[in-house]
Design an enzyme around this catalytic site. Structure first.
Site, PDB file in Angstrom:
ATOM      1  N   HIS A 132       0.871  -1.180   0.000  1.00 59.24           N
ATOM      2  CA  HIS A 132       0.000   0.000   0.000  1.00 59.24           C
ATOM      3  C   HIS A 132       0.910   1.233   0.000  1.00 59.24           C
ATOM      4  O   HIS A 132       2.023   1.171   0.541  1.00 59.24           O
ATOM      5  CB  HIS A 132      -0.838  -0.050   1.288  1.00 59.24           C
ATOM      6  CG  HIS A 132      -1.934   0.946   1.389  1.00 59.24           C
ATOM      7  ND1 HIS A 132      -1.712   2.253   1.751  1.00 59.24           N
ATOM      8  CD2 HIS A 132      -3.262   0.833   1.197  1.00 59.24           C
ATOM      9  CE1 HIS A 132      -2.877   2.898   1.790  1.00 59.24           C
ATOM     10  NE2 HIS A 132      -3.827   2.058   1.451  1.00 59.24           N
ATOM     11  N   LYS A 235     -10.408  -1.011  10.601  1.00 64.18           N
ATOM     12  CA  LYS A 235     -10.446  -2.240   9.791  1.00 64.18           C
ATOM     13  C   LYS A 235     -10.908  -3.425  10.628  1.00 64.18           C
ATOM     14  O   LYS A 235     -11.164  -4.497  10.102  1.00 64.18           O
ATOM     15  CB  LYS A 235      -9.053  -2.549   9.222  1.00 64.18           C
ATOM     16  CG  LYS A 235      -8.382  -1.398   8.508  1.00 64.18           C
ATOM     17  CD  LYS A 235      -8.682  -1.377   7.043  1.00 64.18           C
ATOM     18  CE  LYS A 235      -7.752  -0.372   6.358  1.00 64.18           C
ATOM     19  NZ  LYS A 235      -8.197  -0.013   5.031  1.00 64.18           N
ATOM     20  N   CYS A 373      -4.758   2.382  -3.733  1.00 57.33           N
ATOM     21  CA  CYS A 373      -3.516   2.902  -3.114  1.00 57.33           C
ATOM     22  C   CYS A 373      -2.350   1.950  -3.325  1.00 57.33           C
ATOM     23  O   CYS A 373      -1.467   1.828  -2.451  1.00 57.33           O
ATOM     24  CB  CYS A 373      -3.696   3.190  -1.623  1.00 57.33           C
ATOM     25  SG  CYS A 373      -4.905   4.444  -1.284  1.00 57.33           S
TER      26      CYS A 373
HETATM   27  N1  PMP Z   1      -1.860  -0.827   4.492  1.00 58.26           N
HETATM   28  C1  PMP Z   1      -2.802  -1.585   3.935  1.00 58.26           C
HETATM   29  C2  PMP Z   1      -2.451  -2.948   3.430  1.00 58.26           C
HETATM   30  C3  PMP Z   1      -4.106  -1.090   3.836  1.00 58.26           C
HETATM   31  O1  PMP Z   1      -5.063  -1.840   3.282  1.00 58.26           O
HETATM   32  C4  PMP Z   1      -4.402   0.201   4.347  1.00 58.26           C
HETATM   33  C5  PMP Z   1      -5.797   0.777   4.252  1.00 58.26           C
HETATM   34  N2  PMP Z   1      -6.407   0.609   3.017  1.00 58.26           N
HETATM   35  C6  PMP Z   1      -3.372   0.929   4.926  1.00 58.26           C
HETATM   36  C7  PMP Z   1      -2.119   0.382   4.981  1.00 58.26           C
HETATM   37  C8  PMP Z   1      -3.596   2.294   5.485  1.00 58.26           C
HETATM   38  O2  PMP Z   1      -4.508   2.253   6.530  1.00 58.26           O
HETATM   39  P1  PMP Z   1      -5.083   3.613   7.147  1.00 58.26           P
HETATM   40  O3  PMP Z   1      -5.598   4.412   5.984  1.00 58.26           O
HETATM   41  O4  PMP Z   1      -6.171   3.155   8.057  1.00 58.26           O
HETATM   42  O5  PMP Z   1      -3.967   4.285   7.841  1.00 58.26           O
END
Ligand code: PMP
Length: 415
Positions: A132, A235, A373
């Protein structure tokens, strides 16, 4: 599917469970909501919502500073939540649980603080091709600042890490490995146990991005032996704005503070400031108190059902979805890993993911479309994005059937 149809799924009494989530009773465009965007954020059980309301209506007060009754009550509840989280992931010490704003914030904390202390020119940071953006950009920032190099473990066409390449990339220049447990775009479950062991054999610490693992896979952090593990409250059925960074005491003690401010200090003079002990050294300023407490309530909820039961129920619904989606002609999966969890990404013929997402939306089916992302991952597959259906234990096979019908409808309209 209608709200009155019986739901006969799996190891769980899903009908009963779905009643715990008020939003699952709502309608979109007059039809029952089918929520398949759980990788973006999960829905919240009533107990989590109630804990937020109870905090604000009965003991809203700042933590760690007040001698008065409400402040002590808030502090106790907040610290109780920390204990619950520590116990849930089997951390050795409660003070290894740092409250953050979420996964992104936790990774930035480590990249910045660990990087400041341990990275120098010529060093390497090892991430993977399926990260991500929040497990890429913080490392790019610190590597740039320190003159270190970001190295990337490649993947194969199935969306699995190339482990032989990982072995080759591991060398004494690598100062930290940062890798996701589960890919948010592909659903791939990475062999993190093996990776951590291999890195540790060379004394290299490992950060695990647990954003897509914490809600699907039971975590025993001592068994996993990760040095850092970051996740987001939202999550795992908790609120947005709060998250957790687990760090081994040894590293957290050696690392400098990330942010300065109230709560993280022991003593401040204009000449010199000394820092508070763990975990407070990394928790500057007023935290998301209600969020932390509500995350504790979310952990209670998950434990009441059982993380292993949740995993089993989800595996069933994901396998069913995979099976049903496979039967759709011209649908191709993006990512086909042997070990997977949570999310399924796909494309249908030449239909743009956004168009498919819009048509599904009009049928009250919430999926995510786009690059999720993970732009470098989309570049690897030479695609602009995917349609992603992502599941939680409250999803049913009947909802999967609706998704399949929705895709068939979109095909008739667009192909
Ligand atoms: N890493 C992964 C694998 C994710 O799926 C996400 C959220 N989509 C994030 C990091 C970032 O999480 P957050 O936006 O809650 O900080």
């Amino acid at each position: 599917m209608t709200n009155s149809e019986p739901i006969t799924d799996s190891v769980l009494d899903i009908e009963k469970i779905r009643k715990d989530f008020p939003i699952l009773q709502t309608k979109v465009y007059g039809k029952p909501l089918i929520y398949l965007d759980n990788a973006a954020t999960t829905q919240k059980p009533r107990t989590v919502l109630q804990s937020l309301e109870t905090y604000y209506t009965q003991y809203n007060s700042n933590v760690h500073r007040g001698v008065h009754f409400l402040s002590q009550q808030a502090t106790e509840a907040y610290e109780e939540a920390r204990k619950k989280i520590a116990a849930y992931i089997n951390a050795r010490f409660d003070h290894e649980i740092i409250f953050t704003k979420g996964t992104t914030n936790g990774i930035n904390l480590v990249a910045s603080s660990f990087g400041k202390k341990f990275l120098k020119a010529g060093d390497e940071v090892l991430i993977s091709a399926m990260e991500h953006h929040s497990n890429i950009v913080p490392w790019q920032l610190i590597c740039e600042e320190k003159g270190a190099t970001l190295k990337v473990i490649p993947i194969n066409e199935q969306g699995e890490l190339k482990m032989d390449a990982f072995d080759e990339l591991l060398n004494s220049k690598v100062k930290i490995v940062a890798v996701t447990y589960v890919s948010n775009s592909l659903g791939t479950v990475n062999p993190v146990f093996e990776m951590i062991q291999k890195a540790h054999a060379l004394n290299i610490p490992v950060l695990i991005d647990g954003a897509q693992a914490i809600q699907h896979i039971p975590i025993d952090i001592q068994q996993l032996d990760a040095d850092f593990f970051a996740f987001s409250g939202h999550k795992i059925y908790g609120p947005t704005g709060v998250g957790v960074l687990y760090g081994k005491e040894k590293w957290l003690n050696e690392m400098p503070p990330y942010e300065g401010g109230g709560d993280m200090i022991k003593n401040v003079t204009f000449a010199k400031t000394t820092y508070n002990e763990l975990p407070f050294k990394f928790e500057a300023g007023t935290p998301d108190i209600s969020g932390g407490i509500a995350l504790g309530a979310a952990i209670d909820y998950v434990q009441q059902i059982g993380a292993a039961t949740i995993q089993q129920a989800e595996e069933e619904v994901v396998a069913y979805a995979f099976d049903r989606l496979s039967a759709i002609s011209s649908l191709r999966f993006i990512g086909d890993a042997k070990h997977r969890s949570g999310a399924i990404s796909f494309l249908v013929g030449n239909i743009h993911p956004f168009d498919l997402g819009e048509i599904l939306d009009k049928q009250s089916i919430a999926v995510r479309t786009g690059h999720h992302c993970t732009q470098p991952l989309m570049d690897f597959f030479h695609i602009p994005g995917t349609v992603r259906a992502s599941f939680a234990f409250y999803n049913t096979k009947a909802e999967v059937d609706e998704l399949v019908k929705g895709i068939e409808k979109a095909k008739r309209m667009l192909e």
